[in-house]
Write an enzyme that holds these catalytic residues in place. Structure first.
Site, PDB file in Angstrom:
ATOM      1  CG  ASP A  67      -0.239  -0.294   2.503  1.00 23.72           C
ATOM      2  OD1 ASP A  67       0.925  -0.368   2.570  1.00 23.72           O
ATOM      3  OD2 ASP A  67      -0.795  -0.634   3.534  1.00 23.72           O
ATOM      4  CG  ASN A 136      -8.509  -0.676  12.507  1.00 18.99           C
ATOM      5  OD1 ASN A 136      -7.802  -1.831  11.912  1.00 18.99           O
ATOM      6  ND2 ASN A 136      -8.901   0.103  11.809  1.00 18.99           N
ATOM      7  CG  HIS A 138      -5.577  -1.983   9.183  1.00 19.34           C
ATOM      8  ND1 HIS A 138      -5.961  -0.445   9.702  1.00 19.34           N
ATOM      9  CD2 HIS A 138      -4.295  -2.062   9.138  1.00 19.34           C
ATOM     10  CE1 HIS A 138      -4.666  -0.182   9.872  1.00 19.34           C
ATOM     11  NE2 HIS A 138      -3.414  -0.982   9.630  1.00 19.34           N
ATOM     12  CD  GLU A 143      -8.576   1.588   8.348  1.00 24.10           C
ATOM     13  OE1 GLU A 143      -8.275   0.437   8.816  1.00 24.10           O
ATOM     14  OE2 GLU A 143      -8.091   2.495   8.720  1.00 24.10           O
TER      15      GLU A 143
HETATM   16  C1  GLP Z   1      -0.097   0.323   8.698  1.00 21.65           C
HETATM   17  C2  GLP Z   1       0.169  -0.469   7.605  1.00 21.65           C
HETATM   18  C3  GLP Z   1      -0.028  -1.977   7.594  1.00 21.65           C
HETATM   19  C4  GLP Z   1       0.721  -2.189   9.078  1.00 21.65           C
HETATM   20  C5  GLP Z   1      -0.318  -1.535  10.090  1.00 21.65           C
HETATM   21  C6  GLP Z   1       0.569  -1.695  11.519  1.00 21.65           C
HETATM   22  O1  GLP Z   1      -1.112   1.369   8.694  1.00 21.65           O
HETATM   23  N1  GLP Z   1      -0.649  -0.117   6.308  1.00 21.65           N
HETATM   24  O2  GLP Z   1       0.453  -2.523   6.618  1.00 21.65           O
HETATM   25  O3  GLP Z   1       0.610  -3.593   9.339  1.00 21.65           O
HETATM   26  O4  GLP Z   1      -0.504  -0.142   9.893  1.00 21.65           O
HETATM   27  O5  GLP Z   1       1.584  -0.976  11.644  1.00 21.65           O
HETATM   28  P1  GLP Z   1       2.515  -1.102  13.125  1.00 21.65           P
HETATM   29  O6  GLP Z   1       3.586  -2.117  12.704  1.00 21.65           O
HETATM   30  O7  GLP Z   1       3.195   0.094  12.895  1.00 21.65           O
HETATM   31  O8  GLP Z   1       1.705  -1.430  13.939  1.00 21.65           O
END
Ligand code: GLP
Length: 264
Positions: A67, A136, A138, A143
């Site tokens: 993404d 949450n 995702h 989402e």
């Molecule tokens: C982000 C990304 C995800 C990631 C998630 C967790 O927003 N788009 O691919 O897995 O949130 O992030 P973190 O590892 O910083 O908690």
């Protein structure tokens, strides 16, 4: 779904790197799906160390990121393009023209989403998809409520996700509202999926994804439908689970480990 519990973040990062390095050693022209976020930092550090030690080369590999933010300059430090250069691309021998990320500045953006899906298809699909987990539930930027059959498209972020990523932008109101993200269906097409989650703030999403019902309201629960999904947790992220799962040591001492790596 194979759930593996690491004792801490260090062991989680090293084991995740071990898994991916083994897959690239077995298939040097691997198509690897990659993720961003703070959880992935240790994993990339370990992969880079294994590369520098001469254990693995990415010269023939191809990568696709999950993404990117929409309308954020690629050189903005909060962009996933910048993240990937910082944590991975500057440290390994992967040719830059085979490191794909969605172009969040493409116009029209929907054409970019379709082209990204097509490029993945042309490369034969992902062999291994590495994933993080949102608080949450995702995966990528799918989402809660995202179709479990979704493909790459534009999504609007939930307020809690913008809050979670605020530190990269110096405040929640500066976090872009829109993103381009692979869909849940795109992710489920990968031959292997490896999801990493670390820290107590992920424990609710972990519980729902692993021991709850499959539901679009916890998108990571869709991995229960995948034939070769591995979920690697540290003990904090695993703290709400009620069943017993393998530890990293259990997996490494398993005489059938080869079957495990081959996804049998
Ligand atoms: C982000 C990304 C995800 C990631 C998630 C967790 O927003 N788009 O691919 O897995 O949130 O992030 P973190 O590892 O910083 O908690």
């Amino acid at each position: 779904m194979k759930v593996i519990i690491a004792r801490d973040y260090g062991q989680l990062s090293a084991f995740a790197a071990h898994f991916v390095v083994r897959q690239v050693q077995r298939k040097p022209d691997l198509v690897l799906g990659l993720a961003t976020g703070s959880t992935m930092v240790g994993f990339y550090r370990e992969v880079a160390a294994r590369h520098q030690a001469g254990d693995v080369s990415f010269r023939r590999a191809t990568t696709f990121n999950l993404d990117e933010y929409v309308k954020l300059p690629e050189d903005h430090p909060g962009s996933f393009h910048a993240y990937m250069r910082r944590h991975f691309l500057d440290h390994v021998d992967l040719p830059r023209d085979r490191a794909f990320l969605p172009n969040g500045n493409a116009d029209p953006i929907l054409a970019e989403a379709e082209a990204y899906e097509e490029r993945i298809r042309q490369h034969g699909g992902m062999d291994v998809q590495v994933l993080g987990l949102g608080q949450n539930g995702h995966i990528a930027f799918n989402e809660p409520g995202s179709s479990l059959a979704s493909r790459t498209r534009v999504k609007r972020l939930e307020p809690e996700t913008r809050a979670a990523n605020a530190a990269d932008f110096g405040g929640e109101d500066r976090v872009p509202r829109y993103v381009i993200t692979m869909g849940v269906g795109t992710i489920l097409d990968a031959r292997f999926v490896l999801l990493l989650a670390s820290g107590v703030e992920k424990s609710r999403a972990v519980k729902a994804a692993i021991e709850g019902p499959i539901t679009a309201w916890w998108p990571a629960s869709a991995l229960q439908m995948h034939r070769h999904a591995f979920v690697l947790l540290d003990s904090e992220a695993a703290c709400l689970l009620t069943r017993r799962y393998d530890t990293v040591e259990d997996v490494l001492s398993d005489p059938y480990e080869e079957y495990f790596w081959e996804g049998k």
